[in-house]
Design an enzyme around this catalytic site. Structure first.
Site, PDB file in Angstrom:
ATOM      1  N   SER A  10     129.664  44.026  34.240  1.00  4.98           N
ATOM      2  CA  SER A  10     128.419  43.302  33.862  1.00  4.98           C
ATOM      3  C   SER A  10     127.940  43.479  32.482  1.00  4.98           C
ATOM      4  O   SER A  10     128.043  44.635  31.805  1.00  4.98           O
ATOM      5  CB  SER A  10     127.277  43.652  35.043  1.00  4.98           C
ATOM      6  OG  SER A  10     125.826  43.057  34.650  1.00  4.98           O
ATOM      7  N   SER A  64     134.372  40.449  39.626  1.00  3.28           N
ATOM      8  CA  SER A  64     135.458  40.483  40.352  1.00  3.28           C
ATOM      9  C   SER A  64     136.159  41.928  39.912  1.00  3.28           C
ATOM     10  O   SER A  64     137.442  41.791  39.566  1.00  3.28           O
ATOM     11  CB  SER A  64     136.411  39.506  40.198  1.00  3.28           C
ATOM     12  OG  SER A  64     136.561  39.045  38.686  1.00  3.28           O
ATOM     13  N   SER A  87     129.782  42.610  30.040  1.00  2.99           N
ATOM     14  CA  SER A  87     130.864  42.769  29.017  1.00  2.99           C
ATOM     15  C   SER A  87     131.096  41.393  28.293  1.00  2.99           C
ATOM     16  O   SER A  87     131.745  41.319  27.153  1.00  2.99           O
ATOM     17  CB  SER A  87     132.011  42.726  29.996  1.00  2.99           C
ATOM     18  OG  SER A  87     132.457  41.727  30.725  1.00  2.99           O
ATOM     19  N   GLY A  88     130.310  40.219  28.733  1.00  2.34           N
ATOM     20  CA  GLY A  88     130.371  39.034  27.841  1.00  2.34           C
ATOM     21  C   GLY A  88     131.195  37.807  28.354  1.00  2.34           C
ATOM     22  O   GLY A  88     131.512  36.939  27.737  1.00  2.34           O
ATOM     23  N   LYS A  89     131.743  38.045  29.799  1.00  2.00           N
ATOM     24  CA  LYS A  89     132.356  37.079  30.526  1.00  2.00           C
ATOM     25  C   LYS A  89     131.688  35.402  30.465  1.00  2.00           C
ATOM     26  O   LYS A  89     132.620  34.591  29.958  1.00  2.00           O
ATOM     27  CB  LYS A  89     132.358  37.327  31.935  1.00  2.00           C
ATOM     28  CG  LYS A  89     133.416  38.653  32.271  1.00  2.00           C
ATOM     29  CD  LYS A  89     133.313  38.935  33.702  1.00  2.00           C
ATOM     30  CE  LYS A  89     131.981  38.947  34.365  1.00  2.00           C
ATOM     31  NZ  LYS A  89     131.209  40.070  34.035  1.00  2.00           N
TER      32      LYS A  89
END
Lengths: 212, 212
Positions: free
Chosen positions: B45, B117, B47-49
């Site tokens: 969470s 995930s 991280s920048g996804k």
């Protein structure tokens, strides 16, 4: 109109404030040159829903339009393979198809769905998921006796023999749409004529333009 | 390769035998000029996804490519709104996202997904749904302390305060990919640099051509 509110993806990374525009629904509409919509085909088993939907897709492709068809082939064995045929599962089946159709609409596609979807309340549930104008009910209107004579999958024969219970048109009701946006009658027109008629209506309603 | 076998829609209507070609997966690939694939972003969470995925979409749009992003914004409140955060629901959540991603791949899209995930087994489950080469794991590799310092949604603070249980990185494991196809490090590169790097890899691997 996008069916989804998207969050702003702004924040601070490495002490630098960044603001990133997301690709908007309007960007996708402009890219594809069409107005995304769900064409919800409904009709008895053997009425011609899948066949006409396939023919419509071929015509749309020839016009450079981007479409996708959700039907038993790609939904029942994948996303909805955990569902059976109880009342609760039937409702969940249609709900999920509606939600996936909504994602495809958000992505800019013209989505076709081909499921018997015999109950008014289930079809209304999907309509309610979408913005006004993003759901068009396509009634594939074929008399039961014609469907039963065609019986392409031999299902009517099995239903009559009592091998399939709750079969739509035999021992389970089909609730016809009272005011479908599009109405085709396959006993009076060929598959190709029905498909041409549907595409002509999409064109007339402005869905094949990005600036509807 | 289409992930779905499609039935032939041939039959007899009005005493005329008709054969209707369906729009094939290859037709969709040719139309969109790209090789459909799932870019499965995974990472902690914060991280920048989502941000990087959005930036990748913007770059793809500028190149005329057709993409769609599945993330919490459009999945958790729609298709998966019936699911909670139990182990069984977590597995079902990822399964459905995988199945929807597969439908988008079938439709010709480049699909991006942005979900934490955290578990290898769940990501492997989605990989197994797709044909070889149709699933690329994108590891957004950001150290926990950096994510926690960013804390864009205030979730780490809540997790540390005990207000959220089973929070990935705090009291629930994050299983990093051991061999991700694409690996970006946001503590060492800007969001834009990461996005450019991902698109460059897609280009090098041939995904931005229809004849890969």
């Amino acid at each position: 109109m996008s069916p989804y509110e998207r969050k702003q993806h702004d924040g601070v990374v490495n002490d630098v404030v960044w603001h990133h525009a997301t690709v908007t629904h309007q960007d996708r509409v402009k890219q594809k040159g069409q107005t995304p919509v769900v064409l919800w085909f409904t009709g008895l088993s053997g009425s011609g829903k899948s066949t006409i939907a396939n023919a419509v897709e071929s015509l749309l492709l020839a016009k450079g339009k981007h479409s996708y068809l959700l039907d038993g082939d790609n939904v029942r064995h994948g996303l909805n393979k955990d569902l059976g045929f109880s009342d609760a599962d039937r409702v969940e089946n249609i709900r999920r198809i509606g939600e996936v159709a909504k994602l495809f609409v958000d992505s800019g596609s013209i989505v076709l769905t081909a499921f018997i979807s015999p109950f008014i309340v289930d079809r209304q549930q999907v309509r309610d998921l979408l913005a006004p104008g993003q759901f068009l009910e396509v009634f594939v209107d074929t008399p039961l006796d014609v469907c039963e004579a065609r019986d392409p999958k031999g299902l009517y024969k099995k239903a009559r023999a009592g091998e399939i219970a709750h079969f739509t048109g035999i021992d389970s009701a089909y609730e016809a749409p009272s005011k479908p946006e599009i109405h085709v009658k396959t006993a009076q027109a060929s598959i190709d004529e029905c498909a041409v008629q549907i595409v002509a209506q999409l064109e007339a309603l402005g869905y094949l333009r990005g600036d509807k």
